[in-house]
Design a protein around this motif. Structure first.
Motif, mmCIF file in Angstrom:
data_model
loop_
_atom_site.group_PDB
_atom_site.id
_atom_site.type_symbol
_atom_site.label_atom_id
_atom_site.label_comp_id
_atom_site.label_asym_id
_atom_site.label_seq_id
_atom_site.Cartn_x
_atom_site.Cartn_y
_atom_site.Cartn_z
ATOM 1 N N ILE A 79 0.864 -1.069 0.104
ATOM 2 C CA ILE A 79 0.007 -0.154 -0.029
ATOM 3 C C ILE A 79 1.021 1.494 0.227
ATOM 4 O O ILE A 79 1.628 1.515 0.896
ATOM 5 C CB ILE A 79 -0.976 0.107 1.217
ATOM 6 C CG1 ILE A 79 -1.926 -1.129 1.169
ATOM 7 C CG2 ILE A 79 -1.889 1.579 1.318
ATOM 8 C CD1 ILE A 79 -2.819 -1.378 2.533
ATOM 9 N N LEU A 80 0.867 1.996 -1.044
ATOM 10 C CA LEU A 80 1.722 3.213 -1.428
ATOM 11 C C LEU A 80 1.208 4.241 -0.676
ATOM 12 O O LEU A 80 0.056 4.489 -1.456
ATOM 13 C CB LEU A 80 2.338 2.917 -2.619
ATOM 14 C CG LEU A 80 3.431 4.295 -3.018
ATOM 15 C CD1 LEU A 80 4.547 4.125 -2.420
ATOM 16 C CD2 LEU A 80 3.395 4.236 -4.622
ATOM 17 N N VAL A 81 1.601 5.016 0.084
ATOM 18 C CA VAL A 81 0.980 6.081 0.583
ATOM 19 C C VAL A 81 1.482 7.574 0.100
ATOM 20 O O VAL A 81 2.792 7.689 0.394
ATOM 21 C CB VAL A 81 1.031 5.989 2.193
ATOM 22 C CG1 VAL A 81 -0.105 7.322 2.601
ATOM 23 C CG2 VAL A 81 0.501 4.726 2.619
ATOM 24 N N GLU A 82 0.747 8.197 -0.460
ATOM 25 C CA GLU A 82 1.046 9.615 -1.054
ATOM 26 C C GLU A 82 0.232 10.876 -0.483
ATOM 27 O O GLU A 82 -0.794 10.317 -0.298
ATOM 28 C CB GLU A 82 1.288 9.644 -2.846
ATOM 29 C CG GLU A 82 2.395 9.305 -3.420
ATOM 30 C CD GLU A 82 3.445 10.864 -3.157
ATOM 31 O OE1 GLU A 82 3.318 11.427 -2.288
ATOM 32 O OE2 GLU A 82 4.136 11.002 -4.016
ATOM 33 N N ASP A 83 0.953 11.808 -0.419
ATOM 34 C CA ASP A 83 -0.282 12.891 0.070
ATOM 35 C C ASP A 83 -0.655 13.585 -1.241
ATOM 36 O O ASP A 83 -2.056 13.938 -1.372
ATOM 37 C CB ASP A 83 0.789 14.137 0.708
ATOM 38 C CG ASP A 83 2.161 14.449 -0.025
ATOM 39 O OD1 ASP A 83 2.581 13.631 -0.975
ATOM 40 O OD2 ASP A 83 2.709 15.451 0.333
ATOM 41 N N ILE A 84 0.125 13.901 -2.322
ATOM 42 C CA ILE A 84 -0.531 14.453 -3.600
ATOM 43 C C ILE A 84 0.271 13.795 -4.923
ATOM 44 O O ILE A 84 1.154 13.749 -4.803
ATOM 45 C CB ILE A 84 -0.581 15.879 -3.571
ATOM 46 C CG1 ILE A 84 -1.235 16.825 -4.635
ATOM 47 C CG2 ILE A 84 0.994 16.514 -3.221
ATOM 48 C CD1 ILE A 84 -1.472 18.268 -4.158
ATOM 49 N N THR A 90 6.846 11.433 -9.397
ATOM 50 C CA THR A 90 7.470 10.557 -8.272
ATOM 51 C C THR A 90 6.745 9.289 -8.062
ATOM 52 O O THR A 90 7.392 8.274 -8.055
ATOM 53 C CB THR A 90 6.935 11.607 -6.974
ATOM 54 O OG1 THR A 90 7.516 12.939 -7.123
ATOM 55 C CG2 THR A 90 7.426 10.973 -5.755
ATOM 56 N N LEU A 91 5.503 9.297 -8.285
ATOM 57 C CA LEU A 91 4.668 8.241 -8.221
ATOM 58 C C LEU A 91 5.144 6.886 -9.276
ATOM 59 O O LEU A 91 5.298 5.949 -8.825
ATOM 60 C CB LEU A 91 3.212 8.350 -8.496
ATOM 61 C CG LEU A 91 2.304 7.448 -8.222
ATOM 62 C CD1 LEU A 91 2.240 6.882 -6.591
ATOM 63 C CD2 LEU A 91 0.554 7.641 -8.471
ATOM 64 N N ALA A 116 -2.771 4.499 -1.937
ATOM 65 C CA ALA A 116 -3.434 5.473 -0.977
ATOM 66 C C ALA A 116 -3.093 6.845 -1.132
ATOM 67 O O ALA A 116 -2.053 7.132 -0.757
ATOM 68 C CB ALA A 116 -3.299 4.822 0.607
ATOM 69 N N LEU A 117 -4.056 7.381 -1.778
ATOM 70 C CA LEU A 117 -3.807 9.102 -2.027
ATOM 71 C C LEU A 117 -4.633 9.819 -1.190
ATOM 72 O O LEU A 117 -5.719 9.761 -0.926
ATOM 73 C CB LEU A 117 -3.946 8.991 -3.324
ATOM 74 C CG LEU A 117 -3.679 10.704 -4.094
ATOM 75 C CD1 LEU A 117 -2.167 11.060 -4.168
ATOM 76 C CD2 LEU A 117 -4.048 10.621 -5.529
ATOM 77 N N PHE A 118 -3.873 10.876 -0.355
ATOM 78 C CA PHE A 118 -4.725 11.615 0.464
ATOM 79 C C PHE A 118 -5.444 12.719 -0.193
ATOM 80 O O PHE A 118 -6.662 12.841 -0.271
ATOM 81 C CB PHE A 118 -3.825 12.310 1.396
ATOM 82 C CG PHE A 118 -4.305 13.655 2.082
ATOM 83 C CD1 PHE A 118 -5.439 13.273 3.087
ATOM 84 C CD2 PHE A 118 -3.794 14.715 2.014
ATOM 85 C CE1 PHE A 118 -6.132 14.216 3.684
ATOM 86 C CE2 PHE A 118 -4.588 16.019 2.574
ATOM 87 C CZ PHE A 118 -5.617 15.639 3.568
ATOM 88 N N LEU A 119 -4.836 13.626 -1.209
ATOM 89 C CA LEU A 119 -5.666 14.447 -2.112
ATOM 90 C C LEU A 119 -6.140 14.146 -3.476
ATOM 91 O O LEU A 119 -5.050 13.991 -4.275
ATOM 92 C CB LEU A 119 -4.913 15.946 -2.135
ATOM 93 C CG LEU A 119 -4.775 17.043 -1.154
ATOM 94 C CD1 LEU A 119 -3.857 18.099 -1.436
ATOM 95 C CD2 LEU A 119 -6.310 17.251 -0.907
ATOM 96 N N ILE A 120 -7.212 13.532 -3.280
ATOM 97 C CA ILE A 120 -7.633 13.116 -4.720
ATOM 98 C C ILE A 120 -8.169 13.984 -5.420
ATOM 99 O O ILE A 120 -7.717 14.165 -6.842
ATOM 100 C CB ILE A 120 -8.935 11.965 -4.555
ATOM 101 C CG1 ILE A 120 -8.210 10.746 -3.845
ATOM 102 C CG2 ILE A 120 -9.433 11.457 -5.786
ATOM 103 C CD1 ILE A 120 -8.982 9.801 -3.454
ATOM 104 N N LYS A 121 -8.801 15.009 -5.000
ATOM 105 C CA LYS A 121 -9.268 16.190 -5.785
ATOM 106 C C LYS A 121 -8.596 17.499 -5.235
ATOM 107 O O LYS A 121 -8.784 17.605 -3.946
ATOM 108 C CB LYS A 121 -10.664 16.541 -5.834
ATOM 109 C CG LYS A 121 -11.455 15.290 -6.731
ATOM 110 C CD LYS A 121 -12.839 15.667 -6.807
ATOM 111 C CE LYS A 121 -13.564 14.850 -8.039
ATOM 112 N NZ LYS A 121 -14.846 15.016 -8.228
ATOM 113 N N GLY A 131 1.503 17.755 6.332
ATOM 114 C CA GLY A 131 2.377 17.046 5.605
ATOM 115 C C GLY A 131 3.208 17.689 4.500
ATOM 116 O O GLY A 131 4.367 17.594 4.246
ATOM 117 N N MET A 132 2.298 18.571 3.666
ATOM 118 C CA MET A 132 2.930 19.128 2.449
ATOM 119 C C MET A 132 3.397 20.508 2.930
ATOM 120 O O MET A 132 2.945 21.234 3.986
ATOM 121 C CB MET A 132 1.606 19.477 1.559
ATOM 122 C CG MET A 132 0.986 18.091 1.012
ATOM 123 S SD MET A 132 -0.495 18.053 0.194
ATOM 124 C CE MET A 132 -1.673 18.596 1.282
#
Ligand SMILES: O=P(O)(O)OC[C@H]1O[C@H](OP(=O)(O)OP(=O)(O)O)[C@H](O)[C@@H]1O
Length: 155
Positions: A79-84, A90-91, A116-121, A131-132
């Motif tokens: 499960i790869l966790v990204e903020d944006i 990067t992804l 698993a992406l935090f900011l989808i829109k 975090g950003m």
């Protein structure tokens, strides 16, 4: 037994192990921390470090990525966790690397990656907080805010 059936059985067995959570530091560190506290399983957690924005607001297009995973992701569900995700550089680098770590069973990559992406829109603004950052500042804001352009335009 057909070799493909054999490997499919092994794949099914290995992929049923608990997933490995890999956060992309630094931006995803708070989202990762909140996410893993909702997973009620003994799961490995690790981070890769990626940076392409430096102290500016535009990606340099070539993320610097440090892969020093302590956890072995081979044959595991990650499960790869990204903020944006903005340009996606990067992804794509991180996913390619994780998959290369796993090798392939016949026809099936043995390391599966789910994002698993935090900011989808997100509106087309420079956002900070949770975090950003901008130039390593604002990561500790407990909310997501829009950075006013006068804070990053110098001319
Ligand atoms: O889709 P992209 O255009 O590649 O941008 C997305 C990446 O940019 C940010 O990281 P940054 O490079 O700012 O490093 P940081 O996580 O240390 O803040 C963010 O955390 C993502 O990882």
């Amino acid at each position: 037994m057909d070799i493909r059936i054999f490997f499919t059985i092994i794949y099914t067995f290995t992929i049923s192990l608990p997933p490995v959570v890999v956060g992309v530091a630094t931006g995803a560190f708070l989202f990762s921390a909140d996410l893993v506290r909702k997973i009620n399983l003994p799961i490995p957690i690790d981070f890769v470090r990626a940076e392409s924005y430096g102290s500016g607001t535009e990606s340099n297009g070539a993320p610097t990525i440090s892969f020093y995973l302590k956890v072995d992701v081979k044959n595991r569900h990650v499960i790869l966790v990204e903020d944006i995700v903005d340009k996606g550089h990067t992804l794509s680098c991180v996913i390619a690397h994780l998959k290369s770590k796993g090798g392939f069973y016949p026809f099936i990559p043995s390391t599966n990656v789910t994002l698993a992406l935090f900011l989808i829109k997100c509106p087309n603004h420079f956002v900070v907080g949770y975090g950003m950052d901008f130039a390593e500042l604002y990561r500790n804001l407990p909310y997501v805010g829009v950075l006013k352009p006068e804070h990053y335009y110098t001319a």
